[in-house]
Design an enzyme around this catalytic site. Structure first.
Site, PDB file in Angstrom:
ATOM      1  N   SER A  26      13.572  -6.578  11.863  1.00  0.00           N
ATOM      2  CA  SER A  26      12.451  -7.490  11.540  1.00  0.00           C
ATOM      3  C   SER A  26      12.900  -8.193  10.134  1.00  0.00           C
ATOM      4  CB  SER A  26      11.244  -6.934  11.778  1.00  0.00           C
ATOM      5  OG  SER A  26      11.000  -5.952  10.542  1.00  0.00           O
ATOM      6  N   GLY A  27      12.020  -9.179   9.892  1.00  0.00           N
ATOM      7  CA  GLY A  27      12.042  -9.848   8.613  1.00  0.00           C
ATOM      8  C   GLY A  27      11.199  -9.326   7.567  1.00  0.00           C
ATOM      9  N   ASP A  28      10.471  -8.049   7.942  1.00  0.00           N
ATOM     10  CA  ASP A  28       9.632  -7.368   6.903  1.00  0.00           C
ATOM     11  C   ASP A  28       9.723  -6.016   7.210  1.00  0.00           C
ATOM     12  OD1 ASP A  28       7.783  -6.710   5.080  1.00  0.00           O
ATOM     13  OD2 ASP A  28       6.864  -8.840   5.179  1.00  0.00           O
ATOM     14  N   ASP A  29       8.867  -5.105   6.632  1.00  0.00           N
ATOM     15  CA  ASP A  29       9.139  -3.587   6.875  1.00  0.00           C
ATOM     16  C   ASP A  29       8.970  -3.423   8.522  1.00  0.00           C
ATOM     17  OD1 ASP A  29       8.725  -3.250   3.975  1.00  0.00           O
ATOM     18  OD2 ASP A  29       6.562  -3.314   4.301  1.00  0.00           O
TER      19      ASP A  29
END
Ligand SMILES: *[C@@H]1O[C@H](CO)[C@@H](O)[C@H](O)[C@H]1NC(C)=O
Ligand SMILES: *[C@@H]1O[C@H](CO)[C@@H](O)[C@H](O)[C@H]1NC(C)=O
Ligand SMILES: *[C@@H]1O[C@H](CO)[C@@H](O)[C@H](O)[C@H]1NC(C)=O
Ligand SMILES: *[C@@H]1O[C@H](CO)[C@@H](O)[C@H](O)[C@H]1NC(C)=O
Ligand SMILES: *[C@@H]1O[C@H](CO)[C@@H](O)[C@H](O)[C@H]1NC(C)=O
Ligand SMILES: *[C@@H]1O[C@H](CO)[C@@H](O)[C@H](O)[C@H]1NC(C)=O
Ligand SMILES: *[C@@H]1O[C@H](CO)[C@@H](O)[C@H](O)[C@H]1NC(C)=O
Ligand SMILES: *[C@@H]1O[C@H](CO)[C@@H](O)[C@H](O)[C@H]1NC(C)=O
Ligand SMILES: *[C@@H]1O[C@H](CO)[C@@H](O)[C@H](O)[C@H]1NC(C)=O
Ligand SMILES: *[C@@H]1O[C@H](CO)[C@@H](O)[C@H](O)[C@H]1NC(C)=O
Length: 455
Positions: A243-246
């Site tokens: 993913s692009g975040d946590d």
């Protein structure tokens, strides 16, 4: 009397619904839903271009009447089923067969506005209300989303583009958000390209998420994998997240709104996760943690090309606490930071956060960590006059990258102990010579595993 009559009425309507199901249901194994319908029974067309919003709404409305009569399953067969957002109901299974893909509409007019969460006071991206979530439910019990690894596709690119261009007036919707619900299973399905966060169980109890794949481009904005928020008894196991975040972010509300709502996230188990997230954490605790986070147990997790492992994010104004966190068994490959704690995260809902609302961060145990190709072992920043305490780190080997930092540990406003940690930790984390404890007894988290249903 009234209740009995209503139950009978419900059963009768439900029975009508079943009679509509040509071919009958056949015998269902015990524990599986009594009533089974296909989305095609409601006129849906799986060609990827027909909008099926009305079919999903009608299916859920009709099958909700079966709640008191053995429950219902809605089967989504192979095909591409385009639809606007829809809600789930209780005693209900959404079953995505192999090759089934539910596509979220990219037409913003299909996404109504809904109220912000009380523990956030506003939308997370923008003040005021927010766009509806794609699949949602409130005040539900006994909901299962499963199948033979079918896909729920948020088609988020249009949202990411508008977000980057600052063209959105309201907060983006999440791919799956359940509020005030219990006994939830999400298993053996794939979520891709969410407009923003993927799975967001909020104010929920007894949530099991297993065998789930979550995929989003590593530079897509805020595409967190799984965010248990003010939720209790949540088990996340055997998931694969890019993913692009946590990959996972445990949360509990934002500043004064979260403090007032006062509902912690607690009794959370995260194991056998594989995470790839080059700009974020494998597991974040916070930054929104104003209702408190406690009793988090992370075991046997793997991160590859990920910024940091289990990161604690907070700041002045958040209030709340993060305590009793246990991490055992991390296998890490190409990491910027193995350990990262942040006391100045920033990001406030408005200008009325209370500067006296200091978070309490204490009792954080990490053990059995192997990491390779590491830039820096520990970046540990507590809060001035509000140190992060009770940190314990044991049995850690961090092998350094060719371009690793000279300073491997930088510690401010933290206190704790370490044992058998390489490279040598900062003096704030003094040698103790004792392994860090992990709770002996396993947490019991419902709902129990269900018998396998074939629909
Ligand atoms: C889903 O339910 C919520 C209330 O819980 C409602 O506000 C929303 O409009 C519903 N969404 C859809 C698509 O029906
Ligand atoms: C859901 O439950 C919450 C908490 O009990 C309550 O405040 C809310 O009104 C309920 N919402 C609906 C749509 O029933
Ligand atoms: C499920 O599908 C995803 C996406 O196609 C794939 O990456 C994953 O390996 C599949 N999982 C299983 C268990 O087949
Ligand atoms: C998901 O797949 C696993 C492995 O095949 C199976 O054990 C489990 O029961 C499945 N989950 C559900 C809810 O059917
Ligand atoms: C908060 O304060 C900043 C600077 O003090 C100001 O620019 C901004 O407009 C204020 N925001 C709100 C929502 O009042
Ligand atoms: C130390 O951690 C490694 C994993 O990194 C594990 O294999 C080993 O058993 C641990 N040692 C002890 C003494 O627990
Ligand atoms: C090690 O990490 C660097 C970034 O610090 C990365 O460019 C490189 O590809 C990694 N090497 C290996 C063998 O994974
Ligand atoms: C160490 O951390 C402190 C606090 O965040 C920071 O101000 C300082 O610049 C860091 N030192 C180095 C050498 O990175
Ligand atoms: C962490 O481990 C240490 C050493 O065994 C122990 O003293 C401490 O109580 C543990 N922390 C928690 C929150 O249990
Ligand atoms: C959660 O699951 C456990 C174990 O199955 C059960 O004892 C408990 O009643 C459940 N809690 C709720 C709120 O459903």
């Amino acid at each position: 009397m009234a209740t009995t009559r209503m139950l009978h009425a419900a059963a009768a309507v439900c029975a009508v619904a079943v009679a509509l199901c040509a071919g009958g249901i056949g015998a269902s194994p015990a524990g599986c839903r009594k009533h089974v319908k296909k989305i095609t029974d409601y006129g849906a067309v799986g060609d990827g271009t027909t909008t099926n919003t009305a079919a999903f709404a009608k299916a859920v409305a009709e099958l909700s009447r079966c709640a008191d009569d053995g429950g219902a399953a809605l089967v989504v067969p192979a095909g591409k089923w385009l639809t606007g957002p829809f809600n789930l109901t209780s005693h209900f299974t959404l079953f995505l067969d192999h090759g089934a893909e539910i596509l979220a509409s990219q037409n913003m007019e299909d996404w109504p506005l809904i109220a912000p969460l009380p523990s956030y006071g506003r939308g997370r991206d923008e003040p005021g209300p927010r766009y509806s979530n794609f699949i949602a439910g409130s005040n539900l019990t006994d909901v299962i989303i499963t199948g033979n690894n079918g896909t729920i596709n948020g088609q988020g690119q249009v949202w990411w583009d508008k977000y980057h261009a600052k063209e959105l007036t309201y907060t983006r919707g999440y791919l799956l958000e359940l509020l005030y619900s219990d006994n939830i299973i999400v298993s053996n399905v794939t979520f891709v390209d969410s407009p923003s966060w993927n799975l967001h169980p909020t104010y929920c109890t007894n949530v099991t998420i297993s065998g789930v794949t979550i995929l989003a481009p590593v530079h897509s904005p805020n595409t967190d994998g799984i965010d248990p928020d003010s939720s209790s008894h949540v088990k996340i196991e055997d998931c694969y997240i890019v993913s692009g975040d946590d990959c996972i972010a445990v949360k509990s509300g934002w500043d004064q709104y979260g403090i007032k709502f006062n509902m912690p996230s607690q009794h959370i188990v995260i194991r056998r996760l594989t995470c790839i997230s080059p700009t974020s954490a494998m597991i974040a605790l916070g930054s929104e943690m104003s209702g408190g986070i406690q009793d988090v147990r992370a075991e046997d997790n793997v991160a590859i090309n990920t910024e940091s492992a289990v990161r604690i994010k907070s700041g002045v104004g958040r209030g709340g606490f993060v305590k009793d966190v246990f991490v055992r068994g991390l296998s890490l490959h190409t990491m910027k930071w193995v350990f990262w704690m942040t006391g100045n995260y920033g990001q406030h809902p408005d200008n009325s956060s209370d500067p006296r609302a200091l978070p309490e961060v204490t009792g954080i145990n990490y053990s059995d960590v192997f990491a390779e190709n590491v830039t820096m072992a520990g970046r540990m920043e507590g809060i001035p006059n509000d140190p992060y305490t009770g940190i314990c780190i044991s049995n850690v080997t961090a092998q350094l990258a060719p371009d690793a930092k000279k300073l491997q540990w930088n510690c401010t406003d933290v206190k704790g102990v370490t044992s058998d940690v390489s490279p040598k930790p900062c003096p704030e984390l003094r040698a103790a010579g004792k392994p860090c404890a992990f709770p002996e007894e396993e947490l019991v988290i419902g709902p129990p595993e269900l018998p396998k249903c074939t629909y």
